[in-house]
Each structure stands twice: as structure tokens, then as C-alpha cells.
Design a protein around this motif. Structure first.
Motif, PDB file in Angstrom:
ATOM      1  N   MET A  52     -15.838 -20.215  -6.779  1.00  0.00           N
ATOM      2  CA  MET A  52     -15.352 -19.265  -5.596  1.00  0.00           C
ATOM      3  C   MET A  52     -15.365 -17.888  -6.028  1.00  0.00           C
ATOM      4  O   MET A  52     -14.697 -17.485  -7.047  1.00  0.00           O
ATOM      5  N   LYS A  53     -15.774 -16.959  -5.403  1.00  0.00           N
ATOM      6  CA  LYS A  53     -16.001 -15.710  -5.534  1.00  0.00           C
ATOM      7  C   LYS A  53     -15.022 -14.890  -4.725  1.00  0.00           C
ATOM      8  O   LYS A  53     -15.194 -14.867  -3.443  1.00  0.00           O
ATOM      9  N   ILE A  54     -13.937 -14.274  -5.199  1.00  0.00           N
ATOM     10  CA  ILE A  54     -13.316 -13.217  -4.259  1.00  0.00           C
ATOM     11  C   ILE A  54     -14.031 -11.997  -3.967  1.00  0.00           C
ATOM     12  O   ILE A  54     -14.669 -11.620  -4.623  1.00  0.00           O
ATOM     13  N   ALA A  55     -13.837 -11.888  -2.808  1.00  0.00           N
ATOM     14  CA  ALA A  55     -14.247 -10.752  -1.943  1.00  0.00           C
ATOM     15  C   ALA A  55     -14.102  -9.370  -2.812  1.00  0.00           C
ATOM     16  O   ALA A  55     -13.124  -9.123  -3.378  1.00  0.00           O
ATOM     17  N   SER A  56     -15.129  -8.700  -3.101  1.00  0.00           N
ATOM     18  CA  SER A  56     -15.331  -7.537  -3.997  1.00  0.00           C
ATOM     19  C   SER A  56     -14.214  -6.491  -3.583  1.00  0.00           C
ATOM     20  O   SER A  56     -13.940  -5.610  -4.241  1.00  0.00           O
ATOM     21  N   ARG A  57     -13.753  -6.445  -2.171  1.00  0.00           N
ATOM     22  CA  ARG A  57     -12.953  -5.358  -1.543  1.00  0.00           C
ATOM     23  C   ARG A  57     -11.538  -5.400  -2.397  1.00  0.00           C
ATOM     24  O   ARG A  57     -10.819  -4.572  -2.475  1.00  0.00           O
ATOM     25  N   MET A  58     -11.274  -6.865  -2.739  1.00  0.00           N
ATOM     26  CA  MET A  58      -9.709  -6.850  -3.656  1.00  0.00           C
ATOM     27  C   MET A  58      -9.809  -6.264  -5.015  1.00  0.00           C
ATOM     28  O   MET A  58      -9.017  -6.162  -5.650  1.00  0.00           O
ATOM     29  N   GLU A  59     -11.029  -6.015  -5.407  1.00  0.00           N
ATOM     30  CA  GLU A  59     -11.054  -5.321  -6.929  1.00  0.00           C
ATOM     31  C   GLU A  59     -10.570  -4.074  -6.779  1.00  0.00           C
ATOM     32  O   GLU A  59     -10.172  -3.595  -7.859  1.00  0.00           O
ATOM     33  N   ASN A  60     -10.564  -3.285  -5.610  1.00  0.00           N
ATOM     34  CA  ASN A  60      -9.967  -1.848  -5.652  1.00  0.00           C
ATOM     35  C   ASN A  60      -8.620  -1.868  -5.195  1.00  0.00           C
ATOM     36  O   ASN A  60      -7.846  -0.702  -5.250  1.00  0.00           O
ATOM     37  N   LEU A  61      -7.974  -3.039  -5.045  1.00  0.00           N
ATOM     38  CA  LEU A  61      -6.757  -3.123  -4.741  1.00  0.00           C
ATOM     39  C   LEU A  61      -5.699  -3.657  -5.761  1.00  0.00           C
ATOM     40  O   LEU A  61      -5.711  -4.721  -6.466  1.00  0.00           O
ATOM     41  N   SER A  62      -4.645  -2.821  -6.108  1.00  0.00           N
ATOM     42  CA  SER A  62      -3.519  -2.995  -7.314  1.00  0.00           C
ATOM     43  C   SER A  62      -2.712  -3.597  -6.720  1.00  0.00           C
ATOM     44  O   SER A  62      -1.946  -3.322  -5.509  1.00  0.00           O
ATOM     45  N   PRO A  63      -1.887  -4.501  -7.519  1.00  0.00           N
ATOM     46  CA  PRO A  63      -0.701  -5.087  -7.150  1.00  0.00           C
ATOM     47  C   PRO A  63       0.458  -4.230  -6.989  1.00  0.00           C
ATOM     48  O   PRO A  63       0.388  -3.015  -7.892  1.00  0.00           O
ATOM     49  N   SER A 111      -9.138   0.768   2.976  1.00  0.00           N
ATOM     50  CA  SER A 111      -9.783   1.019   4.246  1.00  0.00           C
ATOM     51  C   SER A 111     -11.122   1.810   4.040  1.00  0.00           C
ATOM     52  O   SER A 111     -11.446   2.572   5.067  1.00  0.00           O
ATOM     53  N   ASP A 112     -11.527   1.936   2.756  1.00  0.00           N
ATOM     54  CA  ASP A 112     -12.804   2.587   2.257  1.00  0.00           C
ATOM     55  C   ASP A 112     -12.374   4.094   2.314  1.00  0.00           C
ATOM     56  O   ASP A 112     -13.631   5.029   2.503  1.00  0.00           O
ATOM     57  N   GLY A 113     -11.363   4.569   2.591  1.00  0.00           N
ATOM     58  CA  GLY A 113     -11.301   5.992   2.544  1.00  0.00           C
ATOM     59  C   GLY A 113     -10.802   6.493   1.081  1.00  0.00           C
ATOM     60  O   GLY A 113     -10.881   5.690  -0.240  1.00  0.00           O
ATOM     61  N   VAL A 114     -10.682   7.881   0.767  1.00  0.00           N
ATOM     62  CA  VAL A 114     -10.525   8.309  -0.435  1.00  0.00           C
ATOM     63  C   VAL A 114      -9.071   9.093  -0.796  1.00  0.00           C
ATOM     64  O   VAL A 114      -8.909  10.155   0.194  1.00  0.00           O
ATOM     65  N   VAL A 146       3.911   3.609  -3.549  1.00  0.00           N
ATOM     66  CA  VAL A 146       2.875   2.943  -4.276  1.00  0.00           C
ATOM     67  C   VAL A 146       1.796   2.362  -3.175  1.00  0.00           C
ATOM     68  O   VAL A 146       0.703   2.465  -3.611  1.00  0.00           O
ATOM     69  N   THR A 147       2.207   2.195  -1.932  1.00  0.00           N
ATOM     70  CA  THR A 147       1.537   1.453  -1.090  1.00  0.00           C
ATOM     71  C   THR A 147       0.499   2.478  -0.323  1.00  0.00           C
ATOM     72  O   THR A 147      -0.893   2.027   0.069  1.00  0.00           O
ATOM     73  N   TYR A 148       0.713   3.803  -0.339  1.00  0.00           N
ATOM     74  CA  TYR A 148      -0.195   4.679   0.382  1.00  0.00           C
ATOM     75  C   TYR A 148      -1.755   4.661  -0.235  1.00  0.00           C
ATOM     76  O   TYR A 148      -2.510   4.453   0.624  1.00  0.00           O
ATOM     77  N   PRO A 149      -1.885   5.221  -1.482  1.00  0.00           N
ATOM     78  CA  PRO A 149      -3.181   4.969  -1.915  1.00  0.00           C
ATOM     79  C   PRO A 149      -4.198   3.759  -1.916  1.00  0.00           C
ATOM     80  O   PRO A 149      -5.207   3.647  -1.519  1.00  0.00           O
ATOM     81  N   GLU A 150      -3.277   2.785  -2.180  1.00  0.00           N
ATOM     82  CA  GLU A 150      -3.765   1.379  -2.130  1.00  0.00           C
ATOM     83  C   GLU A 150      -4.495   1.029  -0.785  1.00  0.00           C
ATOM     84  O   GLU A 150      -5.561   0.569  -0.506  1.00  0.00           O
ATOM     85  N   GLN A 151      -3.634   1.333   0.210  1.00  0.00           N
ATOM     86  CA  GLN A 151      -4.085   1.087   1.649  1.00  0.00           C
ATOM     87  C   GLN A 151      -5.362   1.798   1.917  1.00  0.00           C
ATOM     88  O   GLN A 151      -6.315   1.469   2.854  1.00  0.00           O
ATOM     89  N   VAL A 152      -5.351   3.078   1.685  1.00  0.00           N
ATOM     90  CA  VAL A 152      -6.469   3.962   1.885  1.00  0.00           C
ATOM     91  C   VAL A 152      -7.870   3.600   1.243  1.00  0.00           C
ATOM     92  O   VAL A 152      -8.881   3.653   1.965  1.00  0.00           O
ATOM     93  N   LYS A 153      -7.598   3.295  -0.128  1.00  0.00           N
ATOM     94  CA  LYS A 153      -8.779   2.513  -0.661  1.00  0.00           C
ATOM     95  C   LYS A 153      -9.259   1.189   0.062  1.00  0.00           C
ATOM     96  O   LYS A 153     -10.609   1.182  -0.092  1.00  0.00           O
TER      97      LYS A 153
END
Length: 389
Positions: free
Chosen positions: A1-12, A134-137, A125-132
Motif C-alpha cells: 500500500m502506498k501512502i498519498a504523496s501529499r502526506m510527505e510534506n506534512l510534519s508531525p 493546501s499547496d500554498g507557500v 507549529v500548525t500554520y506552515p504545515e496546513q499551508v503546505k
């Protein structure tokens, strides 16, 4: 099973991870003092708990409108009018499962690929993670002790580009406790005039103010700011309702509200119906006496902690005007906050959050939302740790 690539940009979440580790070590029988969680040690006020019990007895246990029940939305409107003289209507309010959920909804419906979001650092900590996600910078504006961790109008002007979509303000701030004054917000507002930039103003800690200072909401600065500002708030911190999960947004932008409702309707639907009914007395001021009691106690703890930390050679902290955190400068000791905090936990059983997690190296965050005896013992252990190193 491959996890969706979008999760790679999300840090815990580092704060959640350290809090969990502290609990795990404590469960193993180790003597752990945790100052990592942003959670009041007080219980939810009795009048709010009673309102929840009454809601259950009255049968308020069904689905509600996605955006919240009318009575609770009206209580939010009344609160914003009473506290900040702001005029909102029912169609301007969306209630979500905590402010974190409100932010996620907003970023998802606002940001398109490549849109830039200006975030002052240090940041929650949540701000930049949610922006990323959502495909934002995320575009960070660095601050430090010398400006009390607040950006200037000049810094903001220099950071704006044609891709800037959002300015994210957090006042009072997590992790620093910094609070923007009316004059500082006015200067920021002038920079934004004539632009299409949206202001997301996270005001979760607005009721936790110190040093005789008054809170100013971003939306009350001018009509221009009112129109562009999305106010994010909730009851987790000031009313000790972290587990109840109640957050909300207020904006005169009806199209934005409709988009949020559409998204939330397909993801979570409404906030817990019992929580919505329990929130009404909190919003209407029925718990204000208890809220003030908590604020006074927080200020006592803050004053003792600030004096104690500033007496430790190599450490320093500003005296925050809000929230319940200290952002401790450790640059004279080390610039590696991750190692500092890891060693502190291992050697002295004290859990704090490294500044790196908030985008600013050379600091750690210390939450004083716990009892005074634990705070004093924790600082004593930190002093011993610093002196040894």
C-alpha cells in the motif's frame, strides 16, 4: 500500500509528540514535569458543564446545521459586538471543531497552488504545515526578542509579492505571548490598503492578557481591515474547554463562509451538538468571573517564572503581555534547541518544546499553564541543567 504523496510534506506536531512522550515516561514511573502542552490546568467552569448536562437532558443530541445552531452563532455575534464593537450577521459565522479545524477549512478553500501566506516567526507549529498541505507557500518574517517577536509594517511591505494571498496574525501569540498594540495593527493595516490580501487573525488567547494591557482585534482597526479580516477564535484556552473542540470564524465575506460550509459538510458536518449548547453561556459571559480568576492566577505564575528564568545565567525571556507561554532565549548556552530539550527531558525529567519547532532556533517554549509548585520545581531543574552544561 502506498501512502498519498501529499502526506510527505506534512510534519508531525512536535508539541503533541513531546507531550505524548512525557506522558509515556510518566506512565513508566519516571518523575516527569511537563511544560509542553498549551492546555490550562483548570477544569471547565461549572456553569458550562451544567449547560452541557442540561442540553443532554433536553434532547439536543441530533445533527445540527453544518455551520452551527442559530443560538450559538448569535452568541458569537453578541460577543464580538460587546467586546470589539464589530457587527456580524448569522451568515458571517461558521463553527468548527476547534480553531485548528477552522484554519484547515480556510486554507483549503482559499489557497491555490503557489499562493503565498506570510507567517511571522516564531509561529504556532500548525500554520506552515496546513499551508503546505493546501499547496500554498509559507513566507516567514523573522522576529526576535528585540522587537518582542512582532513584525513591523516595513517588514510586511518587503515580504509582499504578487503571489501573496494571506497574512496570518496571531495575537496574543503562541509561542511567545507577544500582543500587537492598536498602533502596530494600524501600521500593518496601512500597508495592506489597496491590496487583495486576506488577514487571518488568530485571537484564541485574547482573554488572557497581562501587565494591564488591553487587547485589540484586527477587524476593529478600520472598515478596510474589517472587510479583509477573517477572525479565528474559540473557547479552548481562556475557558479551559480544550477537549470540547469549539472554534469559529467570523467574516463579512459570505462567499468564503459558503465555501467553508460546503467543505465542512463533506468532512465533519456539525460540531458536537452538546458542545454548541454548552458554549452559549461561555460566549455570553456567564463564566467571566471564573475566566478572570484563571487569568489572575496565570499572571501570578508568569511573574514568578519570568523573574526566575531571567535570574539564570545564560537564559533570558521577555515578559509576555498575553497567552500562557514564555519563549526562553538559550543562545548563550546553545543554538541547538532540539538537543537542549532532549537532554533536559532525559537528564532532568523536564519536558519543554524546542524553538526550532516554531521556526526560531536558540529558544524553547515553556508553558506556565500548570500549578505553581510544578513551575518552581521545573525551573529549579532547568537551572541545575544549565549550570551543569
Amino acid at each position: 500500500m502506498k501512502i498519498a504523496s501529499r502526506m510527505e510534506n506534512l510534519s508531525p506536531s512536535v508539541t503533541m509528540a513531546i507531550t505524548a512522550l512525557g506522558r509515556e515516561l510518566k506512565a513508566q514511573g519516571k518523575d516527569i514535569l511537563s511544560f509542553s502542552a498549551g492546555e490550562p490546568d483548570f477544569n471547565t467552569p461549572e456553569i458550562i458543564k451544567e449547560a452541557a448536562i442540561q442540553a443532554i437532558k433536553d434532547g439536543h443530541t441530533k445533527y445540527t446545521a453544518v455551520e452551527g445552531i442559530t443560538e450559538t452563532k448569535q452568541a458569537i455575534i453578541n460577543k464580538l459586538k460587546k467586546d470589539h464593537n464589530l457587527d456580524y450577521k448569522l451568515e458571517h459565522i461558521v463553527i468548527s471543531n476547534g480553531a485548528k479545524h477552522s484554519l484547515f477549512n480556510l486554507f483549503q478553500v482559499l489557497i491555490e497552488n503557489g499562493d503565498e501566506v506570510i507567517i511571522p516567526a516564531p509561529y504556532w507549529v500548525t500554520y506552515p504545515e496546513q499551508v503546505k498541505y493546501s499547496d500554498g507557500v509559507p513566507v516567514f518574517i523573522e522576529t526576535d526578542d528585540s522587537t518582542e517577536f512582532k513584525i513591523t509594517a516595513e517588514q510586511l511591505k518587503a515580504a509582499i509579492t504578487p503571489k501573496t494571498k494571506i497574512l496570518l496574525l496571531n495575537t496574543p501569540s503562541n509561542p511567545t505571548g507577544a500582543v500587537y498594540t492598536k498602533e502596530e495593527l494600524e501600521a500593518i493595516a496601512k500597508v495592506l490598503v489597496g491590496t487583495d490580501i486576506i488577514v487571518l487573525s488568530d485571537e484564541m488567547y485574547e482573554k488572557i492578557m497581562y501587565n494591564g494591557k488591553e487587547f485589540t482585534a484586527a477587524a476593529q482597526i478600520s472598515d478596510d481591515m474589517f472587510q479583509r479580516t477573517v477572525t479565528i477564535n474559540g473557547l479552548s484556552k481562556a475557558v479551559a474547554m480544550t477537549g470540547w473542540r469549539f472554534g469559529y470564524i467570523a467574516t463579512p465575506n459570505v462567499d468564503l463562509v459558503k465555501a467553508m460550509i460546503k467543505l465542512q459538510g463533506q468532512v465533519t458536518s456539525n460540531v458536537n451538538s452538546i458542545t454548541q449548547h454548552a458554549a452559549i453561556p461561555a460566549l455570553e459571559g456567564a463564566a467571566d468571573e471564573t475566566i478572570e480568576m484563571m487569568r489572575v492566577e496565570f499572571e501570578k505564575r508568569k511573574n514568578i517564572a519570568v523573574e526566575s528564568f531571567n535570574a539564570i545565567k545564560g537564559l533570558s525571556t521577555i515578559d509576555p503581555d498575553g497567552a500562557f507561554y514564555l519563549f526562553i532565549n538559550i543562545k548563550e548556552v546553545t543554538n541547538d534547541s532540539m538537543k537542549f530539550c532532549s537532554d533536559l527531558l532525559e537528564q532532568k525529567g523536564v519536558a519543554v518544546v524546542p524553538g526550532l519547532a516554531f521556526g526560531t532556533e536558540g529558544y524553547f517554549r515553556f508553558s506556565f499553564a500548570t500549578d505553581l509548585a510544578s513551575i518552581q520545581e521545573g525551573i529549579k531543574r532547568i537551572k541545575e541543567f544549565v549550570e551543569r552544561h
